[in-house]
Design a protein around this motif. Structure first.
Motif, mmCIF file in Angstrom:
data_model
loop_
_atom_site.group_PDB
_atom_site.id
_atom_site.type_symbol
_atom_site.label_atom_id
_atom_site.label_comp_id
_atom_site.label_asym_id
_atom_site.label_seq_id
_atom_site.Cartn_x
_atom_site.Cartn_y
_atom_site.Cartn_z
ATOM 1 N N LYS A 1 0.819 -1.205 0.000
ATOM 2 C CA LYS A 1 0.000 0.000 0.000
ATOM 3 C C LYS A 1 0.850 1.251 0.000
ATOM 4 O O LYS A 1 0.401 2.328 -0.371
ATOM 5 C CB LYS A 1 -0.891 0.019 1.239
ATOM 6 C CG LYS A 1 -1.938 -1.063 1.197
ATOM 7 C CD LYS A 1 -3.123 -0.631 2.032
ATOM 8 C CE LYS A 1 -4.150 -1.737 2.099
ATOM 9 N NZ LYS A 1 -3.633 -2.885 2.892
ATOM 10 N N LEU B 1 -7.510 -2.183 -4.007
ATOM 11 C CA LEU B 1 -8.660 -2.319 -3.141
ATOM 12 C C LEU B 1 -8.492 -3.548 -2.280
ATOM 13 O O LEU B 1 -9.018 -3.647 -1.192
ATOM 14 C CB LEU B 1 -9.918 -2.412 -3.990
ATOM 15 C CG LEU B 1 -10.089 -1.168 -4.869
ATOM 16 C CD1 LEU B 1 -11.346 -1.283 -5.711
ATOM 17 C CD2 LEU B 1 -10.119 0.086 -4.020
ATOM 18 N N GLU B 2 -7.726 -4.493 -2.798
ATOM 19 C CA GLU B 2 -7.489 -5.721 -2.066
ATOM 20 C C GLU B 2 -6.037 -6.097 -2.295
ATOM 21 O O GLU B 2 -5.538 -5.948 -3.411
ATOM 22 C CB GLU B 2 -8.355 -6.824 -2.670
ATOM 23 C CG GLU B 2 -9.222 -7.554 -1.701
ATOM 24 C CD GLU B 2 -10.208 -8.398 -2.476
ATOM 25 O OE1 GLU B 2 -9.742 -9.225 -3.280
ATOM 26 O OE2 GLU B 2 -11.424 -8.202 -2.289
ATOM 27 N N THR B 3 -5.376 -6.599 -1.278
ATOM 28 C CA THR B 3 -3.983 -6.985 -1.478
ATOM 29 C C THR B 3 -3.901 -8.032 -2.583
ATOM 30 O O THR B 3 -4.563 -9.068 -2.514
ATOM 31 C CB THR B 3 -3.409 -7.582 -0.190
ATOM 32 O OG1 THR B 3 -3.637 -6.655 0.860
ATOM 33 C CG2 THR B 3 -1.922 -7.837 -0.341
ATOM 34 N N HIS C 1 -3.281 -4.841 -11.745
ATOM 35 C CA HIS C 1 -4.115 -4.947 -10.558
ATOM 36 C C HIS C 1 -4.647 -3.629 -10.025
ATOM 37 O O HIS C 1 -5.195 -3.587 -8.933
ATOM 38 C CB HIS C 1 -3.361 -5.671 -9.432
ATOM 39 C CG HIS C 1 -3.354 -7.144 -9.588
ATOM 40 N ND1 HIS C 1 -2.665 -7.782 -10.593
ATOM 41 C CD2 HIS C 1 -3.976 -8.124 -8.879
ATOM 42 C CE1 HIS C 1 -2.834 -9.070 -10.497
ATOM 43 N NE2 HIS C 1 -3.642 -9.317 -9.466
ATOM 44 N N THR C 2 -4.439 -2.550 -10.755
ATOM 45 C CA THR C 2 -4.993 -1.308 -10.226
ATOM 46 C C THR C 2 -5.453 -0.414 -11.362
ATOM 47 O O THR C 2 -5.100 -0.620 -12.517
ATOM 48 C CB THR C 2 -3.984 -0.582 -9.317
ATOM 49 O OG1 THR C 2 -4.609 0.552 -8.747
ATOM 50 C CG2 THR C 2 -2.771 -0.117 -10.099
ATOM 51 N N GLY D 1 -11.155 -7.700 -6.827
ATOM 52 C CA GLY D 1 -12.243 -7.945 -5.893
ATOM 53 C C GLY D 1 -13.559 -8.124 -6.601
ATOM 54 O O GLY D 1 -13.943 -9.234 -6.939
ATOM 55 N N ASP D 2 -14.240 -7.024 -6.952
ATOM 56 C CA ASP D 2 -15.617 -7.133 -7.413
ATOM 57 C C ASP D 2 -15.763 -7.845 -8.760
ATOM 58 O O ASP D 2 -16.206 -7.278 -9.744
ATOM 59 C CB ASP D 2 -16.305 -5.765 -7.452
ATOM 60 C CG ASP D 2 -15.332 -4.681 -7.847
ATOM 61 O OD1 ASP D 2 -14.353 -4.984 -8.559
ATOM 62 O OD2 ASP D 2 -15.548 -3.547 -7.429
ATOM 63 N N PRO E 1 -8.409 0.493 6.304
ATOM 64 C CA PRO E 1 -9.070 -0.748 5.936
ATOM 65 C C PRO E 1 -8.882 -1.839 6.986
ATOM 66 O O PRO E 1 -9.748 -2.677 7.159
ATOM 67 C CB PRO E 1 -8.379 -1.156 4.639
ATOM 68 C CG PRO E 1 -7.637 0.050 4.170
ATOM 69 C CD PRO E 1 -7.367 0.874 5.372
ATOM 70 N N HIS E 2 -7.738 -1.809 7.682
ATOM 71 C CA HIS E 2 -7.505 -2.882 8.638
ATOM 72 C C HIS E 2 -7.897 -2.451 10.041
ATOM 73 O O HIS E 2 -7.077 -2.344 10.926
ATOM 74 C CB HIS E 2 -6.028 -3.300 8.609
ATOM 75 C CG HIS E 2 -5.691 -4.005 7.339
ATOM 76 N ND1 HIS E 2 -5.945 -5.336 7.150
ATOM 77 C CD2 HIS E 2 -5.156 -3.553 6.201
ATOM 78 C CE1 HIS E 2 -5.557 -5.673 5.929
ATOM 79 N NE2 HIS E 2 -5.078 -4.615 5.336
ATOM 80 N N SER F 1 -11.756 -10.206 -11.397
ATOM 81 C CA SER F 1 -10.660 -11.170 -11.487
ATOM 82 C C SER F 1 -10.905 -12.180 -12.592
ATOM 83 O O SER F 1 -11.968 -12.745 -12.723
ATOM 84 C CB SER F 1 -10.504 -11.898 -10.160
ATOM 85 O OG SER F 1 -9.601 -12.964 -10.324
#
Ligand code: HEA
Ligand code: HEA
Ligand code: CUA
Ligand SMILES: [Cu+2]
Lengths: 566, 224, 309
Positions: free
Chosen positions: A105, A517-519, A506-507, A549-550, B4-5, A553
């Protein structure tokens, strides 16, 4: 959070106002701020270079006095080296892309990252204030006792270099920790983009070498301020010791300049050949090897300085050894195209140019490493040509490639590709016209740092000056269409080059404020295009994101279980 | 800004996935920083070695101009302070905040004593003209020392290196005092616990380095 | 370009220049050939494997370990050859033959001074005998300089408080440029001189002449080589005022007063330049001439300045 997948909210617009930039801890914004700062340094250094070239158009005084000339080339070099080329790739593109390529991040120490930026600005400001205080001439090497015999300006330059050094150390430290500790699940060392490997190697050199220039300039500062007599022969000191200290940093520093360029070129070669980078492991590890070997060759700058003959011999031998891993890299880049699918977008043009110009710079470096030949060539324009071929033709060309490559991701806009190709051609032609004649006149005996010269060198100097104009036009054209693109450019897609590193796959474009949005979970190497066939079914430009995520993928593979930390 | 965490403890920054990751990163960063510090000093140790090997007699003679008793006292003071830092960390690991605070304050005081002793050493040198480079001009007698006898060739270099090395070291002590003041305040505010004391640990590492460098400086300059 | 010069290298006029050149050409051609191979391969791949099908994703290529090894071993052998060769020539360049003729070279901002064993001194020209090894023992009065004669392929830094040396043997009579190649201040690029190589008997004659007493004004003309970086004799202003027509005039000084430029003033201006600063100029004239010039040379300078109209 589907709004950001649609590209509505991103790191550029999630928060507005000048303060949201100046106090940002976001590595991407810090990268952009560095981009602005180093571009200005490049512009200032470049304009000085153009003035230097105009002065050399003819023997004798052309547009400025000897003193003005001597200060111009000194300032040109100080700006280019300390304020431009050292931070250029790591601090701009490293900051922007490295954390995203790692699936993190942010960097490990965002606050420190912002602090590095301000330390850099303060250092640059201190160094520039020397202009007001007094003359600074004598070149960027500041050899004593000359450097301590001139006015107080030198105090400011050394202080400025000292401060900028801290910025460089802290950036390196930040990146090393980030690479070690913040990789996404599945992102093993063998899967890292080569850009990361090279920034990692660069960071090691920054952390290990920069403290030494720190203490060296500090001693120089004290020498000037209090006559402490460590380097000044009049007080019993040794001027050659200064040279050892200086080059102990400054030779490794040339690898601080070139290793990131290697990384950019590797990424470009892989992506635009849509092919595994040949000899991945070798290319990755040789960066680290070069980084270490680079600490053992500083004496090749001092073959005629009065250092002992034995040390000269050892330095000469190790100098060649560095050529070998570098050479294998060059050959691997060429091999990457073999049986690939090579596309000539403007970033790739720079990568291809780089192979040409950097190799010339490297080969001439080997010539300089030959003891007997260096005695003739040392401190002539041959050396000037060598280092412009590796720095301008190596680092800057690669940096331009990287800039064109990441520009759409950074700004969300596409530049005009036709203009980009014209500019690339102008830069290539102008660059060679500027610096190739310098090899010849240098071998003919034209010394460097000469305000005035004998008439037999005039023809070469003229060609060189004309070349610098062509080069200048090319660079200004780049600045022009990039700026235009910010306001009028077409919207860039998610992955216009069809690259496989995380910042493209991925972004969003431009990336979300938190990068992902997600690792992301990494399941393949950075150049395993054959494992990602499905992405290219519809053509060159990839328009879908993986692992967002949504439902975006499209990854068929199951996440790898390999541990990402070492 | 969103976090987020939110299931993480409060001290974990949003860009870390876990407390361990954050701790590991901070510790690795600190170690790297210490490496750069060692390299900074190693430049000076190289200068020391070179000049000493060129003019060994000068160096042997002039090291007697330094007061090994004061230097020795400072060595003990610093060793004591390293001990108190370690003790402080030990306490906070057990969750004993009061033990931590007391030891931090002690460390701060030790560092202060070190600088006071340094002040006396420096002023004696300055008074008798034992100064670096061009300012070198030994004169006068006190406590049985005839300072004028130190007027030998390359004497100025010795004092350049002495002042630069101990000066930069002293600067590090000063920075250390600032750091201890800062974490003492944090400790009093109750920021640390047995689960989270990374800044204390890192300041401790820094302080041990400052101590170790002095352990090298003391014999090299004062004794041999 | 002269006899054996080329586009790349100037004439080779010393015994060792040829050896340096041979090595240069070897490295040059080896590099050019490897470079050409790399570029040819590059261009061929660019054309042959250019993207024609946007959806095509090539298979990875199995890397050939043999090829990789060749790329490591071949350059290693090549560099070892070059290293040994370069080392040999380097040793030769560094060891002057024992029977060398020795000249002391003193560098200062921004001129060279050559002192011969016989007592003669010269400034803008260094006379040397052809066909005899000459060893220069060099030292600087102020900052770093570097002594470079391209036609001889020699170069060495000149350092204050330390003696360094180079040697050469000129193969042909002629004049060869000397440059200063270590940055040393404003007139670094003006710090030039010439080697004048003449046959041994002519050299002997020159030395004999030089070592006799010169008339003061002629001696002064020689010493003037050290002043020319800042003072013209044709009336044009430089870093310092011109010396032409200076003698006998009334000079305005920076502090507002004036002074008549008689012999005393000229001498004082040279040995103690800070005493009276000429109006419109910076006080940058070096103070060292009082120690580097002999009384005879100083007299000579004054006499020479008096002759300038
Ligand atoms: C990174 C290092 C770097 C770079 C890029 C350059 C670039 C150039 N340099 Fe320089 N140079 C040095 C580092 C560099 N130089 C060093 C270290 C020295 C030694 C000094 C010494 O002796 O101590 C030196 C010395 C040096 C000399 C020798 C002086 C002497 O010995 O007397 C000369 C002479 O021709 C020269 C010329 C040039 C020219 C024409 C360019 C051109 O390539 C410049 C072109 C750039 C522009 C015209 C600016 C345009 C920029 C913009 C419009 C900004 C837009 C922004 C983006 C596109 C992002 N340089
Ligand atoms: C980006 C910066 C950079 C880089 C990467 C390099 C790379 C190299 N440099 Fe350079 N150099 C400078 C920047 C750089 N240099 C600067 C700024 C100066 C002058 C400073 C000053 O005085 O102001 C300088 C000066 C300099 C000198 C001193 C010259 C002198 O003052 O007399 C020497 C001498 O050995 C040298 C050698 C080398 C070598 C051997 C390499 C090698 O790393 C090159 C390796 C690359 C190759 C060899 C090409 C590719 C290889 C193949 C295709 C395979 C086949 C190869 C072989 C068979 C050998 N450099
Ligand atoms: Cu003397 Cu340059
Ligand atoms: Cu180098």
């Amino acid at each position: 959070m589907s709004h950001s997948a649609n590209g509505m909210v991103n790191y550029l617009n999630h928060d507005k106002g000048i303060k949201s930039w100046l106090f940002t801890l976001d590595h991407k914004r810090i990268g952009i701020m560095y981009l602005v700062a180093v571009s200005l340094a490049f512009l200032a250094g470049g304009i000085l270079a153009l003035l230097v070239r105009i002065e050399l158009l003819a023997p004798g005084e052309t547009i400025m006095s000897a003193d003005a000339y001597n200060q111009s080339f000194t300032l040109h070099a100080v700006l280019m080296i300390f304020a431009f080329i050292i931070p250029a790739i790591p601090a701009v593109m490293g900051n922007f892309a490295l954390p995203i390529q790692l699936g993190a991040k942010d960097v490990a120490f965002p606050r420190l990252n912002l602090a590095s930026f301000y330390i850099y600005l303060i250092g640059a400001a201190i160094a520039m204030s020397a202009l007001i205080v007094g003359r600074i001439d004598g070149g960027w090497t500041f050899y004593t006792p000359y450097s301590t015999s001139i006015g107080d300006g030198i105090l400011f330059v050394t202080a400025g270099v000292f401060v900028m050094g801290f910025s460089s150390i802290l950036t390196g430290l930040n990146f090393i920790v980030t690479v070690h500790k913040m990789r996404a699940p599945g992102l093993t060392w063998n899967r890292l983009p080569l850009f990361i490997w090279s920034i990692y190697a660069t960071s090691i050199v920054q952390v290990l070498a920069t403290p030494v220039i720190g203490i060296t300039v500090l001693l120089l500062f004290l020498e000037k301020a209090f006559q402490i007599g460590i380097f000044d022969p009049a007080l019993g000191g040794d001027p050659v010791l200064f040279q050892h200290f200086f080059w102990f940093y400054s030779h490794p520093a040339v690898y601080i300049m070139i290793l990131p360029a290697f990384g950019v070129v590797s990424d470009l070669m892989g992506t635009f050949s849509r092919h595994q980078v040949s000899g991945y492991k070798f290319v990755a590890l040789s960066s680290v090897a070069i980084a270490f070997l680079g600490f053992l060759v500083w004496g090749h700058h001092m073959f005629v300085s009065g250092q002992s003959a034995v040390s000269s011999v050892v330095f000469s031998l190790i100098t060649y050894l560095i050529g070998i891993p570098t050479g294998v890299k060059v050959i691997n880049w060429v091999q990457t195209m073999y049986k690939g699918s090579v596309q000539f977008k403007s970033p790739m043009l720079y990568a291809i140019m780089f192979l040409f110009t950097f190799s010339i710079g490297g080969f001439t470096g080997i010539m300089l490493g030959v003891l007997a030949i260096d005695i003739h060539l040392h401190d002539t324009y041959f050396v000037v040509a060598h280092f412009h071929y590796v720095m301008m033709g190596g680092n800057v060309i690669a940096a331009l490639g990287g800039l064109h490559y990441w520009w759409p991701k950074m700004t969300g806009k596409l530049y005009n590709e036709t203009q980009a190709k014209i500019a690339a051609f102008l830069v290539f032609f102008g660059f060679n016209l500027t610096f190739f004649p310098q090899f010849i006149m240098g071998a003919q005996g034209m010394p460097r740092r000469y305000y005035d010269y004998l008439p037999q060198y005039e023809g070469y100097h003229q060609l060189s000056t004309y070349g610098s104009w062509v080069l200048g036009v090319g660079l200004f054209l780049i600045a022009y269409y990039l700026l235009v693109s910010v306001f009028k450019g077409k919207k860039a897609g998610l992955n216009p080059w069809g690259a496989l590193t995380l910042e493209w796959t991925h972004t969003t474009t431009p990336p979300d404020h938190h990068n992902f949005l997600e690792t992301p979970v990494v399941t393949r190497g950075a150049y395993d295009f054959h494992l990602a066939r499905h992405l290219f079914e519809h053509g060159g430009e990839v328009t879908e994101l993986e692992g967002m995520g949504d439902g975006a993928s499209t990854l068929p593979e199951t996440p790898a279980t390999e541990d990402a930390t070492v | 800004m969103s976090t987020p965490h939110s299931d993480q403890p409060a001290h974990v920054k949003h860009y870390f996935v876990s407390s361990e990751q954050q701790f590991d990163a901070a510790k690795m960063g600190m170690w790297l920083f210490l490496v750069t510090e060692i390299l900074l000093f190693s430049g000076m140790f190289v200068a020391y070695t070179i000049y000493r090997s060129w003019h060994p007699e000068t160096w042997a003679a002039l090291s007697t101009a330094l007061d090994w008793k004061l230097g020795g006292l400072n060595t003990i003071v610093l060793l004591g302070s390293s001990f108190t830092v370690a003790l402080g960390i030990h306490h906070i690991q057990k969750g004993n905040k009061k033990g931590l605070i007391i030891n931090l304050i002690l460390t701060f005081l030790f560092a202060g004593v070190f600088l006071v002793v340094k002040y006396f050493e420096y002023s004696a040198k300055i008074e008798h003209g034992l100064l670096p480079g061009a300012a070198f001009d030994p004169h006068g007698i006190s406590y049985g020392f005839d300072y004028a006898t130190y007027n030998v060739p390359y004497g100025p270099q010795f004092f350049s290196i002495y002042f630069v090395m101990t000066g930069i070291h002293g600067f590090h002590v000063l920075v250390g005092m600032g750091l201890f003041a800062w974490i003492t305040r944090k400790a009093i505010r109750g920021d640390f616990s047995a689960e989270y004391y990374t800044p204390v640990e890192n300041c401790g590492l820094y302080w041990h380095l400052v101590d170790i460098i002095w352990i090298f400086l003391f014999p090299l300059l004062y004794l041999i | 370009m002269g006899d054996n010069g080329s586009v790349w290298l100037p004439d080779a006029m010393s015994t060792l220049a040829g050896e340096v050149d041979a090595l240069f050409w070897f490295v040059f051609w080896a590099s050019t050939i490897i470079f050409a191979m790399v570029i040819v391969a590059k261009v061929y791949f660019m054309v042959k494997f250019r993207r024609t099908d946007e959806t095509y994703v090539p298979e990875p290529v199995e890397e050939s370990k043999v090829l990789e090894a060749v790329w490591i071993v071949l350059p290693t052998i090549l560099t070892l050859i070059v290293f040994t060769w370069g080392f040999e020539v380097f040793v030769k360049l560094n060891t002057a033959p024992p029977d060398s003729y020795e000249i002391s070279v003193r560098a200062q901002q921004w001129s060279w001074e050559f002192q011969y064993q016989e007592g003669a001194v010269s400034y803008t020209e260094m006379y040397v005998p052809v066909g005899r090894p000459v060893k220069l023992v060099m030292n600087s009065s102020d900052v770093l300089h570097s002594f470079f004669v391209p036609d001889f392929r020699i170069k060495h830094d000149v350092i204050p408080n330390r003696y360094t040396s180079v040697w050469f043997e000129a193969t042909q009579a002629g004049e060869y440029d000397i440059y200063c190649t270590e940055y040393c201040g404003t007139q670094h690029s003006g710090m030039m001189a010439k080697v004048v190589a003449v046959p041994q008997d002519e050299f002997n004659k020159w030395i004999a002449e030089q070592s006799q007493d010169l008339p003061p004004a002629e001696l002064g003309l020689q010493v003037y080589a050290q002043c020319q970086a800042c003072h013209s004799v044709d009336g044009s202003a430089g870093i310092g005022p011109t010396l032409a027509g200076l003698y006998g005039t009334t000079r305005p000084l920076a502090d507002g007063s004036t002074v008549v430029a008689d012999e005393d003033y000229l001498l004082e201006s040279i040995v103690n330049p800070m005493a009276k600063i000429a109006e419109g100029y910076q006080p940058v004239m070096p103070a060292m001439f009082s120690s580097t010039l002999s009384p005879k040379q100083l007299d000579g300078l004054v006499a020479y300045i008096k002759t300038l109209e």
